[in-house]
Design a protein around this motif. Structure first.
Motif, PDB file in Angstrom:
ATOM      1  N   GLY A 423      60.981  43.256  39.699  1.00 42.90           N
ATOM      2  CA  GLY A 423      61.376  44.599  39.326  1.00 42.90           C
ATOM      3  C   GLY A 423      60.882  45.638  40.316  1.00 42.90           C
ATOM      4  N   GLU A 441      66.051  51.542  37.812  1.00 43.99           N
ATOM      5  CA  GLU A 441      65.255  50.320  37.762  1.00 43.99           C
ATOM      6  C   GLU A 441      66.078  49.193  38.361  1.00 43.99           C
ATOM      7  OE1 GLU A 441      64.537  50.104  33.583  1.00 43.99           O
ATOM      8  OE2 GLU A 441      62.605  51.132  33.737  1.00 43.99           O
ATOM      9  N   SER A 442      65.448  48.361  39.195  1.00 44.74           N
ATOM     10  CA  SER A 442      66.116  47.239  39.856  1.00 44.74           C
ATOM     11  C   SER A 442      65.464  45.933  39.418  1.00 44.74           C
ATOM     12  CB  SER A 442      66.010  47.399  41.378  1.00 44.74           C
ATOM     13  OG  SER A 442      66.379  46.202  42.043  1.00 44.74           O
ATOM     14  N   ASP A 443      66.241  44.855  39.442  1.00 48.84           N
ATOM     15  CA  ASP A 443      65.698  43.545  39.072  1.00 48.84           C
ATOM     16  C   ASP A 443      65.264  42.734  40.304  1.00 48.84           C
ATOM     17  OD1 ASP A 443      68.123  42.885  40.215  1.00 48.84           O
ATOM     18  OD2 ASP A 443      68.857  41.695  38.529  1.00 48.84           O
ATOM     19  N   ARG A 445      63.309  40.720  42.913  1.00 46.63           N
ATOM     20  CA  ARG A 445      62.086  39.923  42.709  1.00 46.63           C
ATOM     21  C   ARG A 445      61.343  39.810  44.041  1.00 46.63           C
ATOM     22  NH1 ARG A 445      62.511  36.086  37.986  1.00 46.63           N
ATOM     23  NH2 ARG A 445      64.500  36.484  36.961  1.00 46.63           N
ATOM     24  N   ARG A 466      64.021  34.239  44.587  1.00 47.16           N
ATOM     25  CA  ARG A 466      64.644  34.104  43.273  1.00 47.16           C
ATOM     26  C   ARG A 466      64.391  32.700  42.719  1.00 47.16           C
ATOM     27  NH1 ARG A 466      70.504  36.773  45.027  1.00 47.16           N
ATOM     28  NH2 ARG A 466      69.602  38.619  46.046  1.00 47.16           N
TER      29      ARG A 466
END
Length: 529
Positions: A423, A441-443, A445, A466
């Motif tokens: 995140g 907000e970004s996912d 990783r 990922r």
């Protein structure tokens, strides 16, 4: 897809080069870079995701140029004195990007801080089991132009003799944080508690070499009974020097793990120190004309030097340090170097270590703020029970970007296709200073990298891993749009533990290359179209 291979030297040539390097003091001959090997599975993963981006420069001006540092964007781990994590030159846009690398050592070799001299050559410090190496690299080929060996850290000796390698991964001392000054000299603190100022240049025969111009011994002020091969069981205290930075008057400030804050007057050699009793400093620090901002595992401080150079506290703000060290943090406290930012350059930001959700904290930086009015906002980020960072924020204008490192401990943390919860979040301080708001907000990783922002093209750069169902450990350079938080592209860099970046930063070079320190050396990603 561009080939990653290069002609490799034979064993005899490699041995000859090593012998020649051993005979040189502070220099090494040109040595051809050797690629970091790929682990199994690299043919089974996508090598490119997304689509090329478009350069959209960000409006506004960057931090003030420090008079005693190299130009902004090429002076240190966090790019400038303010710790902004921004570069004024572009990074890759994802246009047929190629990947090259240099393997620094058979085991280890991670290159942390990366800087660039006026000629665009890459200066970096790389960690090996035998000691840190200050290296001058060709920015395109990654060939070694010169090398200077720094002393071995006590944490390495402890790790080997006590089979506790966590000591290495939690150690931020020994030269990992260094800066490049306004005359292209490297300034660092080595594991002997000495501050060194090191220049580089070419000999008459064209070979590059390093030269120690100044050596300031801090051991009269800093406990130094450290573990060495001849002192395996010390009875005293060892207090490693964590980081160095100059102030606006040219003094060299230094901090130690056990809370010492000191200065060196480079003209006279005078040393001064103060102690923050019971507090630990594991991060670097930031500097502006109005003072020096330092975060410990208990509080954020603003310092100025007294008339004799002794560090004096201007103000102190305690924060929520939680009840323990989270997975993804080096210690029980803030993991960030302070960011000095704001359209009027009036704020300083850190994160705390609150138990449930970490908070981004923004404070007013002025010395005369009324009691109770220094905190501008406290913004919780990421999900409950899985929220921490041990990397600096990115700051531009009134915005901050924070990355979630929860779950990362060391290169063994993410084997067999595992990843972190990840995140990234962008927040902005309101124009009237009444608080802060979340923009996106970004996912993404990004387990442990120090991310960067190109203000020339508007892209954020993360180093991503990922989860993979087949257990493949694939690493990517990922670009994210600063304005929207949308992914733009991801370029595969390598597979396996050797490509884990283990807290090293992304650094954007003057020619648009993105460099990433990884466990086995350094990786470069650049557009070819």
């Amino acid at each position: 897809m561009t080939s990653r291979t290069r002609p490799r030297r034979g064993r005899a040539a490699a041995v000859a080069a090593a012998l020649a390097a051993a005979l040189l003091v502070g220099s090494a001959p040109v040595a051809q870079a050797e690629e970091i090997p790929l682990a199994l599975g690299h043919r089974l993963v996508e090598h490119y995701l997304g689509a090329p981006g478009t350069a959209t420069p960000l409006p506004g001006a960057g931090p003030a140029q420090h008079p005693y540092l190299a130009p902004n964007g090429r002076s240190g781990m966090h790019a400038d004195a303010a710790g902004s994590g921004t570069h004024p030159h572009p990074g890759p846009l994802g246009r047929e990007p190629e990947v090259t690398s240099e393997k620094i050592a058979p085991v280890g070799g991670e290159c942390a801080t990366a800087t660039f001299d006026a000629g665009g050559r890459l200066l970096t410090v790389c960690g090996t089991f035998s000691g840190f190496l200050l290296k001058l690299l060709d920015p395109r080929t990654l060939d070694t132009l010169a090398e200077y060996k720094l002393p071995q850290r006590s944490s390495t000796v402890e790790a080997i003799t006590r089979l506790d390698f966590e000591k290495i991964f939690k150690d931020t001392s020994g030269g990992a944080y260094f800066y490049l000054d306004d005359r292209d000299r490297v300034v660092l603190a080595d594991s002997r508690q000495h501050v060194l100022r090191i220049s580089h240049g070419q000999n008459a025969d064209g070979r590059w070499e390093f030269e120690v111009e100044d050596d300031w011994d801090l051991t009269s002020l800093v406990p130094h009974d450290c573990v060495t091969w001849t002192n395996l069981f010390p009875s005293g205290v060892c207090d490693p020097v964590t980081s160095v930075m100059p102030d606006w008057d040219g003094r060299i400030w230094w901090v130690t793990r056990l809370g010492r804050v000191g200065t060196v007057d480079p003209d006279t050699g005078a040393l001064r120190v103060t102690r923050l009793e019971g507090e630990e400093i594991q991060n670097s620090f930031s500097v502006a004309e109005d003072g020096v901002s330092i975060v410990t595992d208990h509080a954020l401080y603003s310092f100025r030097a007294g008339t004799d150079g002794t560090p004096r506290v201007v103000w102190r703000e305690a924060y929520d340090r939680g009840t323990g060290t989270k997975p993804g943090s080096v210690n029980q406290g803030s993991g960030t170097t302070p960011d000095l930012f704001g359209r009027r350059d009036e704020y300083v930001a850190i994160t705390d270590n609150a138990d449930d959700r970490m908070n981004v904290l923004v404070y007013r930086r002025a010395a005369d703020v009324p009691a109770g009015e220094r905190l501008v906002c406290k913004v919780p980020v990421f999900r409950s029970g899985a929220s921490t960072t041990d990397n600096s924020l990115i700051s531009w204008g009134d915005s901050l970007v924070v990355e979630n490192n929860y779950g990362y401990e060391n290169p063994s943390s993410l084997g067999f296709g595992r990843s972190v919860v990840g995140g990234a979040t962008r927040i902005v301080v309101r124009a009237d200073g009444s608080g802060c708001d979340t923009v996106w907000e970004s996912d993404v990783r990004s387990p442990s990298t120090v991310p960067k922002l190109s203000t020339a093209n508007g892209l954020l750069y993360f180093y991503e891993k990922r989860p993979h169902a087949l257990g493949i450990d694939a690493w990517y350079l990922t670009a994210v749009d600063f304005r929207t938080g949308a992914r733009v592209f991801s370029r595969f860099t390598g597979t396996g533990l050797a490509y884990d970046n283990n807290w090293a930063p992304i650094t954007l070079g003057p020619d648009g290359t993105a460099y990433v320190g990884v466990f086995n050396g350094i990786v470069a990603v650049r557009d070819t179209a």
